[in-house]
Design an enzyme around this catalytic site. Structure first.
Site, PDB file in Angstrom:
ATOM      1  N   ARG A  52       0.844  -1.188   0.000  1.00 31.24           N
ATOM      2  CA  ARG A  52       0.000   0.000   0.000  1.00 31.24           C
ATOM      3  C   ARG A  52       0.882   1.241   0.000  1.00 31.24           C
ATOM      4  NH1 ARG A  52      -4.574  -1.836   4.465  1.00 31.24           N
ATOM      5  NH2 ARG A  52      -5.546  -3.437   3.164  1.00 31.24           N
TER       6      ARG A  52
ATOM      7  N   ARG B 278       2.467   0.696  10.190  1.00 27.60           N
ATOM      8  CA  ARG B 278       1.945   1.067   8.871  1.00 27.60           C
ATOM      9  C   ARG B 278       3.088   1.070   7.864  1.00 27.60           C
ATOM     10  NH1 ARG B 278      -2.986   3.518   7.892  1.00 27.60           N
ATOM     11  NH2 ARG B 278      -3.165   4.087  10.102  1.00 27.60           N
TER      12      ARG B 278
ATOM     13  N   GLU C 212      -5.998  -1.369  15.621  1.00 29.53           N
ATOM     14  CA  GLU C 212      -6.624  -2.322  14.700  1.00 29.53           C
ATOM     15  C   GLU C 212      -5.643  -3.399  14.261  1.00 29.53           C
ATOM     16  OE1 GLU C 212      -8.044  -2.598  10.095  1.00 29.53           O
ATOM     17  OE2 GLU C 212      -8.022  -0.603  11.018  1.00 29.53           O
TER      18      GLU C 212
ATOM     19  N   SER D 267      -9.858  -6.440  10.233  1.00 27.99           N
ATOM     20  CA  SER D 267     -11.123  -5.834   9.821  1.00 27.99           C
ATOM     21  C   SER D 267     -11.871  -6.874   9.005  1.00 27.99           C
ATOM     22  CB  SER D 267     -10.855  -4.574   8.985  1.00 27.99           C
ATOM     23  OG  SER D 267     -12.039  -3.858   8.748  1.00 27.99           O
TER      24      SER D 267
ATOM     25  N   ARG E 123       1.389  -6.577  12.458  1.00 38.39           N
ATOM     26  CA  ARG E 123       0.758  -5.983  13.636  1.00 38.39           C
ATOM     27  C   ARG E 123       0.636  -7.003  14.768  1.00 38.39           C
ATOM     28  NH1 ARG E 123      -3.470  -1.194  12.002  1.00 38.39           N
ATOM     29  NH2 ARG E 123      -2.148  -0.238  10.416  1.00 38.39           N
TER      30      ARG E 123
END
Length: 424
Positions: free
Chosen positions: A261, A276, A348, A351, A390
């Site tokens: 990303r 991230r 988070e 999801s 994560r």
């Protein structure tokens, strides 16, 4: 993609659902474009039919010696040939405009999704696990990790910001986490392991609602392919254009892949640490099922992701996203947020979303009911089971010790070759 017939039949309900997401009404414009396009389609079809009839009649008139009628028919055919291209071009342009508009309209929220503007309006469903009490001040992973093999400097030297180089037992722990996740999802939860491409075409990205909205958040190669932001794209698009059998049981797929990303929309967020990254790894969960099964499948999928956190002994909370925080393609989403004692916050880590038939319509993925009848659109679901990096961060922060070492969770021991802790 949305059902045009549904919008035509109840435009007010469509706009009301968008309003719950905080968006302006758009049904009137969609219906107007659709009506104009359908009218032009009818006009083009009528012109084509008349041209064919007139062309056939020319030969008949010539055979009957009626030159005057034959010439009149030739003139009519010539006129139709000269005017039809403009009609066809207008029809094509209207179709593109309509499709382009529909491609930018997000999925409609399910009725039980709470209304809200942003993450502050999300609803906590449950919390699990006891937060560890430390007899020292716990460190954030970005401070703890470098001495254990989380090498941010080399990653930046090689590739720039948001890249990390993992060394030694840190790299092994990262791999162990991914292997444990895959084994759990396949052996215990019934997912079929896949090894899909991480380079995909425009159709795969569009079908899974990543284009056109998220183009700037994705990386594109020089030959026009896209690096996947998650294997949701590859796994879900694997059924594009297909008519599946009855789906008495949902099709459940999982994969451990690299993901990419650009984080164009996250400037300044989490620039420090391993949270991230431009390149990261995930174990993805994807389900393809009948519409009547998707709500239960959503709960099941989320439970499969929760199971990983429970097995690792990581405290977490489950959150139902509000309309303003939900993703573009989702009709309902649960986020799982893991407790990070170094940060003193939940972050988070998964999801899980039910997209209904939104993606299926974009990629024309259908199934044939067992009782017969015409094919119907499937429902698609996706979720992280979990984000590997994560999860590594969560293990480091929750299992750290006063001397800077990190204990390896018991369930990961079989994957670590006897390594019981990471030491500086």
């Amino acid at each position: 993609m949305h059902d045009l017939r549904s919008i035509r039949e109840n435009p007010a309900a469509f706009d009301a659902a968008l309003a719950r997401r905080g968006l302006d009404p758009v049904a009137e414009r969609i219906v107007a474009l659709d009506e104009e396009r359908r009218a032009l389609t009818t006009q083009v079809q009528a012109a084509q039919s008349r041209r064919n009839e007139a062309s056939k009649a020319i030969g008949q008139a010539m055979g009957q010696g009626d030159k005057e009628r034959a010439e009149a028919l030739k003139a009519e055919v010539a006129e139709l040939k000269s005017t039809m291209p403009a009609l066809e071009e207008r029809e094509r342009a209207l179709g593109e405009e309509l499709d382009g508009l529909l491609a930018t309209v997000p999925n409609l929220p399910a009725a039980d999704v709470p209304e809200g503007a942003d993450e502050t309006d999300n609803v906590e469903v449950l919390t699990w696990g006891e937060k560890r009490t430390f007899d020292f001040t716990p460190k954030e992973h970005a401070d703890l990790g470098p001495a254990l093999g989380l090498d941010f400097e080399t990653g930046a030297k090689l590739s720039g910001a948001r890249f990390t180089f993992l060394r030694g037992d840190m790299a092994r722990l990262h791999r162990a986490i991914a292997q444990f996740m895959l084994d759990t999802q396949t052996r215990e939860n019934g997912y079929t392991e896949c090894n899909p491409p991480v380079l995909v075409n425009d159709a795969a990205m569009y079908g899974t609602d990543k284009l056109p909205k998220f183009a700037e958040d994705s990386f594109k190669t020089t030959d026009g392919r896209w690096l996947i932001p998650t294997s949701e794209v590859s796994l879900t698009a694997s059924v594009a254009g297909e008519i599946l059998p009855d789906l008495a049981e949902p099709m459940r797929l999982t994969a451990h892949t690299l993901c990419f990303r650009s984080e164009a929309g996250a400037a300044g967020k989490d620039t420090r640490g391993f949270i991230r990254q431009h390149q990261f790894e995930k174990v993805e969960l994807v389900s393809i099922c009948r519409p009547e099964d998707s709500e239960a499948e959503h709960e099941r999928m989320t439970g499969c992701a929760e199971g990983i956190l429970k097995a690792l002994g990581l405290p977490y909370r489950k959150v139902l996203l509000c309309t303003g925080d939900m993703g573009f393609g989702a009709r309902k989403t649960y986020d799982l947020e893991v407790w990070l004692p170094g940060q003193g916050a939940y972050r988070e880590i998964s999801s899980c979303s039910n997209t209904g038939d939104f993606q299926a319509r974009r990629m024309n993925a259908r199934y044939r009911p067992a009782g017969g009848g015409k094919p119907e659109f499937v429902h698609t679901l996706n979720g992280s089971g979990l984000a590997v990096g994560r999860t590594l961060v969560a293990v480091l922060e929750n299992y750290q010790q006063a001397d800077g070492s990190v204990r390896v969770p018991e369930v990961l021991a079989p994957y670590m070759g006897g390594v019981a802790e990471l030491r500086p």
